[in-house]
Design a protein around this motif. Structure first.
Motif, mmCIF file in Angstrom:
data_model
loop_
_atom_site.group_PDB
_atom_site.id
_atom_site.type_symbol
_atom_site.label_atom_id
_atom_site.label_comp_id
_atom_site.label_asym_id
_atom_site.label_seq_id
_atom_site.Cartn_x
_atom_site.Cartn_y
_atom_site.Cartn_z
ATOM 1 N N ASP A 10 -27.665 71.850 -40.450
ATOM 2 C CA ASP A 10 -28.437 71.442 -39.273
ATOM 3 C C ASP A 10 -29.852 72.013 -39.330
ATOM 4 O OD1 ASP A 10 -26.484 69.882 -38.098
ATOM 5 O OD2 ASP A 10 -25.665 71.512 -36.895
ATOM 6 N N LYS A 11 -29.970 73.271 -39.731
ATOM 7 C CA LYS A 11 -31.294 73.895 -39.854
ATOM 8 C C LYS A 11 -32.159 73.146 -40.860
ATOM 9 C CE LYS A 11 -31.456 77.827 -37.388
ATOM 10 N NZ LYS A 11 -32.579 78.207 -36.493
ATOM 11 N N THR A 12 -31.545 72.739 -41.964
ATOM 12 C CA THR A 12 -32.291 72.014 -42.997
ATOM 13 C C THR A 12 -32.752 70.662 -42.482
ATOM 14 O OG1 THR A 12 -30.934 73.125 -44.671
ATOM 15 C CG2 THR A 12 -32.209 71.205 -45.377
ATOM 16 N N ALA A 13 -31.878 69.968 -41.788
ATOM 17 C CA ALA A 13 -32.249 68.668 -41.220
ATOM 18 C C ALA A 13 -33.382 68.824 -40.211
ATOM 19 C CB ALA A 13 -31.035 68.011 -40.571
ATOM 20 N N GLU A 14 -33.344 69.874 -39.413
ATOM 21 C CA GLU A 14 -34.407 70.123 -38.437
ATOM 22 C C GLU A 14 -35.745 70.349 -39.128
ATOM 23 O OE1 GLU A 14 -33.218 73.415 -36.056
ATOM 24 O OE2 GLU A 14 -31.503 72.370 -35.175
ATOM 25 N N ALA A 15 -35.721 71.016 -40.289
ATOM 26 C CA ALA A 15 -36.963 71.324 -41.005
ATOM 27 C C ALA A 15 -37.675 70.065 -41.488
ATOM 28 C CB ALA A 15 -36.669 72.237 -42.186
ATOM 29 N N LEU A 16 -36.956 68.958 -41.577
ATOM 30 C CA LEU A 16 -37.555 67.709 -42.048
ATOM 31 C C LEU A 16 -38.303 66.957 -40.950
ATOM 32 C CD1 LEU A 16 -34.619 66.420 -44.263
ATOM 33 C CD2 LEU A 16 -36.779 67.399 -45.054
ATOM 34 N N ALA A 17 -38.153 67.379 -39.694
ATOM 35 C CA ALA A 17 -38.843 66.739 -38.565
ATOM 36 C C ALA A 17 -38.619 65.230 -38.557
ATOM 37 C CB ALA A 17 -40.342 67.073 -38.602
#
Length: 216
Positions: free
Chosen positions: A29-36
């Motif tokens: 989830d954190k990684t997906a959030e980093a992609l904006a």
């Protein structure tokens, strides 16, 4: 068949279980959030494995978006297609070398736990950034040894993990963790050179590093 295809093909089922172990979802989830990401975006995952990141990506791009998973190992993609939450509609899987992805003009690219396995990780990052349209983001999530003084025993376990989780490493006497980290560092350095608006976050007590940036 390459060594990597043979190795990951044999271990696809075990890899799938580890990729979905308790606690891992929060990192994804954190990684997906980093992609904006935004609804309607196209996001490409390089070295997608069994598609464990797809649910987090699908939640952000909505049915109007598109998710493309690229992996060189057929068995990994077959496992991905066995999960209803990782297939259908906007999800497309492509068997190809993630270092030479057949994709252009994506809105975002992510690569989780794969930068350390490439012989030339900087060249792989070049290709990933070339796959993104200007203004899109690229994110790398990788394992690493923790800098914490209390982590020495677990850092020894990290060496064992690298030996068991990457092809062609188990019989050599070299420190595979050191070689693995050099490749991860090379990937991060190249992403730093090629992007702006960079963000870095350490996760899991320092054993994971998430670096993301925007392609200008």
């Amino acid at each position: 068949m390459t060594d990597a295809q043979s190795f990951y093909g044999r271990w696809a089922r075990v890899y799938d279980w580890i990729a979905n172990a308790p606690g891992v979802t929060a990192w994804r989830d954190k990684t997906a959030e980093a992609l904006a990401l935004a609804p309607g975006d196209t996001v490409v995952e390089m070295g997608c494995g069994t598609g464990a990141n797809v649910p987090a990506l699908r939640e952000r791009v909505d049915p109007s978006g598109r998710i493309v998973g690229v992996d060189v190992t057929r068995a990994m993609l077959e496992r991905a297609r066995e999960h209803a939450a990782r297939t259908g509609g906007t999800v497309h899987y492509v068997q190809a070398d993630a270092a030479r992805p057949p994709v252009r003009e994506a809105d975002a690219v992510l690569a989780t736990f794969v930068a350390g396995i490439f012989e030339d990780p900087a060249a792989a990052v070049d290709a990933w950034c070339d796959s993104v349209a200007p203004g899109g983001r690229v994110a790398l999530l990788n394992f690493q040894r923790s800098p914490s003084a209390l982590a020495a025993p677990l850092n020894l376990a990290f060496e064992g993990f690298v030996r068991l989780s990457a092809p062609g490493t188990r019989l050599s006497r070299r420190s595979h963790a050191s070689a693995f980290e050099r490749r991860v560092r090379a990937a991060r350095e190249r992403l730093t050179e090629l992007t702006v608006d960079r963000r870095y976050e350490a996760l899991a007590g320092g054993y994971l590093g998430l670096l993301s940036g925007t392609v200008p």
